[in-house]
Design a protein around this motif. Structure first.
Motif, PDB file in Angstrom:
ATOM      1  N   ILE A 706      40.914  41.149  42.380  1.00  0.00           N
ATOM      2  CA  ILE A 706      42.139  41.721  41.824  1.00  0.00           C
ATOM      3  C   ILE A 706      42.234  41.244  40.385  1.00  0.00           C
ATOM      4  N   ASN A 707      42.331  42.171  39.468  1.00  0.00           N
ATOM      5  CA  ASN A 707      42.487  41.845  38.050  1.00  0.00           C
ATOM      6  C   ASN A 707      43.896  42.203  37.605  1.00  0.00           C
ATOM      7  N   VAL A 708      44.520  41.314  36.867  1.00  0.00           N
ATOM      8  CA  VAL A 708      45.872  41.533  36.371  1.00  0.00           C
ATOM      9  C   VAL A 708      45.859  41.362  34.857  1.00  0.00           C
ATOM     10  N   GLU A 709      46.422  42.351  34.153  1.00  0.00           N
ATOM     11  CA  GLU A 709      46.519  42.261  32.700  1.00  0.00           C
ATOM     12  C   GLU A 709      47.888  41.751  32.283  1.00  0.00           C
ATOM     13  N   GLU A 710      47.947  41.281  31.037  1.00  0.00           N
ATOM     14  CA  GLU A 710      49.206  40.717  30.555  1.00  0.00           C
ATOM     15  C   GLU A 710      50.309  41.761  30.430  1.00  0.00           C
ATOM     16  N   ASN A 711      49.959  43.045  30.382  1.00  0.00           N
ATOM     17  CA  ASN A 711      50.974  44.097  30.297  1.00  0.00           C
ATOM     18  C   ASN A 711      51.426  44.606  31.674  1.00  0.00           C
ATOM     19  N   GLY A 712      50.964  43.954  32.753  1.00  0.00           N
ATOM     20  CA  GLY A 712      51.368  44.334  34.094  1.00  0.00           C
ATOM     21  C   GLY A 712      50.453  45.319  34.774  1.00  0.00           C
ATOM     22  N   ALA A 713      49.376  45.740  34.130  1.00  0.00           N
ATOM     23  CA  ALA A 713      48.417  46.638  34.770  1.00  0.00           C
ATOM     24  C   ALA A 713      47.585  45.846  35.774  1.00  0.00           C
ATOM     25  N   VAL A 714      47.456  46.376  36.987  1.00  0.00           N
ATOM     26  CA  VAL A 714      46.727  45.697  38.057  1.00  0.00           C
ATOM     27  C   VAL A 714      45.615  46.611  38.548  1.00  0.00           C
ATOM     28  N   GLN A 715      44.432  46.039  38.736  1.00  0.00           N
ATOM     29  CA  GLN A 715      43.318  46.785  39.324  1.00  0.00           C
ATOM     30  C   GLN A 715      42.863  46.057  40.577  1.00  0.00           C
ATOM     31  N   VAL A 716      42.732  46.798  41.644  1.00  0.00           N
ATOM     32  CA  VAL A 716      42.279  46.258  42.922  1.00  0.00           C
ATOM     33  C   VAL A 716      40.900  46.839  43.197  1.00  0.00           C
ATOM     34  N   SER A 717      39.916  45.982  43.467  1.00  0.00           N
ATOM     35  CA  SER A 717      38.550  46.456  43.709  1.00  0.00           C
ATOM     36  C   SER A 717      38.077  46.021  45.080  1.00  0.00           C
ATOM     37  N   GLY A 718      37.318  46.882  45.721  1.00  0.00           N
ATOM     38  CA  GLY A 718      36.783  46.601  47.047  1.00  0.00           C
ATOM     39  C   GLY A 718      36.002  47.791  47.559  1.00  0.00           C
ATOM     40  N   PHE A 719      35.562  47.734  48.800  1.00  0.00           N
ATOM     41  CA  PHE A 719      34.764  48.808  49.386  1.00  0.00           C
ATOM     42  C   PHE A 719      35.543  49.620  50.416  1.00  0.00           C
ATOM     43  N   ASP A 720      36.586  49.025  51.004  1.00  0.00           N
ATOM     44  CA  ASP A 720      37.375  49.710  52.032  1.00  0.00           C
ATOM     45  C   ASP A 720      38.640  50.267  51.385  1.00  0.00           C
ATOM     46  N   MET A 721      38.684  51.588  51.184  1.00  0.00           N
ATOM     47  CA  MET A 721      39.811  52.196  50.499  1.00  0.00           C
ATOM     48  C   MET A 721      41.116  52.000  51.278  1.00  0.00           C
ATOM     49  N   LYS A 722      41.064  51.994  52.602  1.00  0.00           N
ATOM     50  CA  LYS A 722      42.280  51.790  53.393  1.00  0.00           C
ATOM     51  C   LYS A 722      42.852  50.403  53.137  1.00  0.00           C
ATOM     52  N   LYS A 723      42.005  49.403  53.162  1.00  0.00           N
ATOM     53  CA  LYS A 723      42.452  48.035  52.895  1.00  0.00           C
ATOM     54  C   LYS A 723      42.991  47.920  51.471  1.00  0.00           C
ATOM     55  N   MET A 724      42.358  48.599  50.545  1.00  0.00           N
ATOM     56  CA  MET A 724      42.800  48.543  49.157  1.00  0.00           C
ATOM     57  C   MET A 724      44.191  49.146  49.009  1.00  0.00           C
ATOM     58  N   GLU A 725      44.449  50.250  49.732  1.00  0.00           N
ATOM     59  CA  GLU A 725      45.771  50.867  49.678  1.00  0.00           C
ATOM     60  C   GLU A 725      46.826  49.940  50.294  1.00  0.00           C
TER      61      GLU A 725
END
Length: 880
Positions: A706-725
């Protein structure tokens, strides 16, 4: 990814002080990712772009040539300033090219110290090069110190007394950049500088390559060149200085170096060639070129470029060689004053009549082998049998002269190869002079890797793979300029099996490091920026067969692997190795030189040049020249570059048959990425105390990161799209509780409520935070029950010491302390406490070292208003 105070500070500092963003150097700690379907093919602009050219041969910056996009600083946004920040090169006037030698009896014990001062006469290079000998290292065969500005190098040349029974030159080179030269300490457990890093290995190769061909033929004393960077001012790279310093020590020693050698560096900035540019200027350069040679010819070239045309490369080499001429003329005079008499008496003279007899008896037999159009295995077998025959028969006539017989045989083989190419226009494998071997390329070779390719050119073959990952996969290297993180790197492996032999395997040798770096520099200009393609990229090249130029095969195979992985490169890149045949290997190249394309191992071993060139259809991205004669004229180099371009275009055409462009989608084995946006004051809820919450999210939902930017943008990375949601929903839930997050409903951050510190008083402050711009210290304690914090202030980096501190973290780490004595200087206009350690040192009588040269412009530091903005941002972004 852990969201820390230092990460926020670094990001804000970059926004305030560095409008030019590099995609590969000091990347944003909180990166941005995009969905694979959003990636677009990226073509670099052709009209007046802003570039950053960085070389791994240069330790102050990594290797890429990438587009540097302009960003507005916070100050510019606040003021509404829309003026262009386009970089404009300004070069100060300097004295004309000249040199001066002085001598004085100031050495320990009353000996003479000889000092050579060289002014190169190049605009923008005000600091002279000062070489001194006779004061330090007097037991070595020769020792020198070389000073430019506040950078100081020490180099020695030594040899053994005994002659070794060898058929090659026993020369070794070692170079070390001491952490103490920049006021740092090694991060190793024992705090001692250890084995050479990648950059130091590359500099060793830069030193070795131009000097080896100029040591007299037949020299068999073990010879060692050592060099150290003792002081580093952080203004310019020391790489060309290391070559000049070691070459000077060798020239002044009794080792028979035929001519003095020197080096220079050339950049191409704002449409102008610049000699020995500063690191700041190199951020905007489209060329990074190191040239070494004598006053008569070029011996070695190493460089990277941003798709520059061949004519400009020739102009740059000429420009750099002009500075070399000035240095070599000065070194000739220094040799007359301080040099030792060269030792030729142990060099065995040629045996009278041996070469003539070998030529007479074996020329016809050798020509028959060369005209047979044999494969590599058959040619190797035939030449081995030929060699055994020559040695056996000639030893009966010249007993105990095996090494001399082999030398005469090799000389015959070189000359007959040249004669065949010159008279018939063909080579020993039947190819024409400009003919490239048969090429076969295949992409998508391996099923589970992100990208793969098999590239075969004749009997040279590589298996290349590309791997994509997040910022945690970056290659980290500790250097005297600080920690460097590389977003792209290429690793080259040359196992003994690729040439049908057995041998050592394990850590890469110097050759593997050098070849990998060359291929890496070739590919970097075509890579997308981090904003366009946020992944870290690793390319591996495994050489499975080798018969000439496996490094250029690694360029071609690596490019196809990147395209197979879906990396949106700007254009395909190919490389080719050029060779040169001379009738007299010991001479400077002339109009009779024969240039051959795509050289084999035999042509490399018996020829006089290995010139590797890589690029796309428009221009050059990297080049490397090594020669075995006394030098290469610019006319010969121009001819080689023109022939190399034709070969490069042919190889690109063959690569197109395998893969014409990068694949439109990333492979299924690459982690998927989804994005969301949260309020900036809710960041702390996602991170949690010490990163506890974000680590739990990654573990519970089986995420990659999980990457979080200082402006509040969050990126979630993984292989299981259901788990990511599900993870996305949890993050949304976390940040929606208690009216937002951060301090939200808990009110403002508690403030210090104790007695105010006294202005001018010395306090012992506890270090609470270390950042690029300074150090936070608690000088007075807070409430015992922890309800209110202590009195915390900032000691700005300019107030840490009486001299400039370039690396705050390294400086504090080297002190090995948790407290600092500081003077309280009052509050700034933002009401923040200002501290100074510099004032304490000045009270104790500590003074800055005096300048050794003309007055230098004071380094530009961040203003205290800017520091206040950063400090306030940190307090607002970080929760307890």
């Amino acid at each position: 990814m852990r969201f820390s105070t230092s990460a926020v500070a670094a990001a804000l500092l970059a926004a305030l002080s560095a409008p030019q963003c590099s995609a590969f150097l000091a990347p944003k700690p909180l990166s941005t990712r995009k969905q694979s379907h959003q990636y677009q093919q990226h073509f670099l602009p052709t009209s007046n772009p802003k570039w950053q050219l960085l070389s791994t041969v240069n330790d102050e910056a990594p290797a890429p040539v990438v587009e540097a996009k302009e960003e507005e600083s916070d100050d510019a946004v606040a003021s509404g300033d829309e003026e262009s920040t386009e970089y404009k090169l300004v070069l100060e006037d300097v004295p004309p090219a000249s040199y001066e030698i002085t001598s004085s009896p100031t050495a320990p014990g009353g000996g003479d110290v000889h000092t050579l001062t060289i002014n190169l006469g190049a605009p923008g290079h005000p600091d002279p090069i000062v070489i001194e000998t006779g004061k330090i290292g007097r037991q070595a065969s020769a020792a020198v110190t070389l000073t430019r500005g506040e950078s100081v190098l020490y180099a020695t040349a030594s040899r053994d007394k005994d002659v070794r029974d060898l058929n090659f030159l026993p020369l070794s080179v070692d170079h070390q950049e001491r952490f103490s030269s920049a006021g740092l300490t090694s991060g190793a457990f024992n705090k001692r500088d250890g084995r050479p890093g990648e950059h130091e290995i590359l500099v060793c190769r830069l030193i070795d390559r131009p000097l080896r061909p100029l040591i007299a033929e037949g020299w068999r004393h073990e010879t060692q060149l050592l060099s150290w960077v003792l002081s580093y001012d952080g203004v310019r790279t020391c790489d060309p200085l290391a070559i000049t310093a070691s070459a000077t020590a060798l020239w002044l020693s009794d080792v028979p170096l035929i001519k003095p050698v020197a080096a220079s560096m050339v950049g191409y900035i704002d449409g102008q060639l610049v000699l020995n540019p500063t690191l700041e200027q190199m951020k905007h350069s489209r060329l990074n070129l190191i040239v070494a040679g004598t006053k008569d010819a070029v011996l070695m070239i190493e460089g990277a470029a941003d798709f520059l045309p061949e004519d400009l490369m020739i102009e740059a080499v000429t420009f750099g060689h002009n500075a070399i001429k000035t240095q070599c003329e000065a070194l000739e005079e220094l040799g007359k004053v301080a040099g030792k008499e060269k030792k030729y008496d142990t060099i065995k003279p040629p045996i009278e009549g041996l070469q003539e007899m070998v030529d007479e008896k074996y020329t016809a037999q050798l020509d028959e082998i060369y005209n047979s159009d044999l494969s590599k295995e058959d040619l190797s077998s035939a030449t081995s049998q030929f060699s055994e025959t020559v040695v056996t028969e000639m030893e009966e006539i010249f007993p105990e002269e095996k090494a001399s017989i082999k030398g005469a045989m090799k000389d015959l083989m070189c000359r007959r190869m040249f004669v065949k190419a010159k008279n018939e226009g063909t080579r020993i494998d039947g190819r024409k002079l400009d003919e490239v071997r048969v090429i076969e390329a295949e992409a998508g070779l391996l099923p589970r890797v992100h990208g793969s390719a098999l590239f075969t050119r004749g009997q040279t073959q590589v298996v290349a793979t590309a791997t994509l990952g997040d910022s945690g996969m970056r290659q980290k290297m500790d250097r005297i300029s600080g920690m460097v993180q590389k977003r792209f790197y290429l690793q080259y492996t040359f196992p003994p099996s690729c040439v049908g032999e057995t041998g050592r395997v394990g850590a890469p040798g110097r050759r593997e490091v050098g070849h990998g770096n060359l291929a890496e520099r070739a590919l970097i200009p075509a890579l997308p920026t981090e904003d366009e393609f946020p992944y870290t990229i690793r390319v591996e090249s495994l050489v499975t067969e080798s018969n000439g130029s496996s490094s250029m095969a690694s360029v071609c195979g690596g490019c196809l692997a990147l395209m197979d992985a879906g990396v949106p490169i700007s254009s395909p890149i190919a490389g080719i190795a050029m060779g040169m045949l001379l009738g007299d290997k010991g001479a400077v190249s002339d109009e009779n030189a024969v240039i051959v394309s795509d050289i084999t191992g035999t042509e490399d071993g018996l020829g006089t040049m290995d010139f590797k060139v890589a690029g796309n259809k428009e221009g050059i991205t990297t080049f490397q020249l090594d020669i075995k004669c006394e030098g290469l004229t610019l006319d010969t180099m121009k001819k080689a570059l023109e022939q190399a371009k034709a070969g490069r275009l042919h190889i690109l055409g063959e690569m197109d048959k395998a893969l014409t462009e990068a694949r439109g989608e990333l492979p299924a084995t690459v982690p998927k990425v989804i994005k969301l946006k949260i309020a900036e004051d809710s960041i702390g809820k996602v991170i949690g105390p010490g990163g506890k919450q974000i680590r739990a999210l990654i573990e519970d939902f089986e995420l990659t990161n999980i990457n979080v930017e200082e402006n509040g943008a969050v990126q979630v990375s993984g292989f299981d799209m259901k788990k990511m949601e599900e993870a996305k929903e949890m993050i949304t839930l976390l940040t929606s509780q208690m009216g937002g997050g951060g301090r939200g409903s808990r009110g403002p951050k508690p403030e210090y409520v104790g007695p105010e510190p006294e202005v001018g008083k010395v306090y012992t402050g506890k270090i609470t935070g270390i950042h690029n711009f300074g150090v936070f210290l608690e000088i007075l304690p807070g409430a015992e029950d922890g309800s209110t914090p202590g009195c915390e202030g900032l000691c700005h980096v300019s107030e840490l010491h009486v001299e400039r501190v370039r690396n705050t973290e390294g400086f504090i780490r080297s002190m090995n302390t948790e407290t600092l004595e500081v003077v309280y200087q009052g509050k700034n206009n933002k009401g923040k406490y200002q501290l100074s350690r510099k004032a304490v040192l000045e009270q104790k009588g500590v003074k800055a070292r005096g300048d050794s040269g003309p007055p230098r412009a004071a380094p530009q530091e961040m203003s205290k208003d800017e520091v206040s903005v950063i400090s306030q941002a940190i307090e607002n972004a970080i929760t307890d």
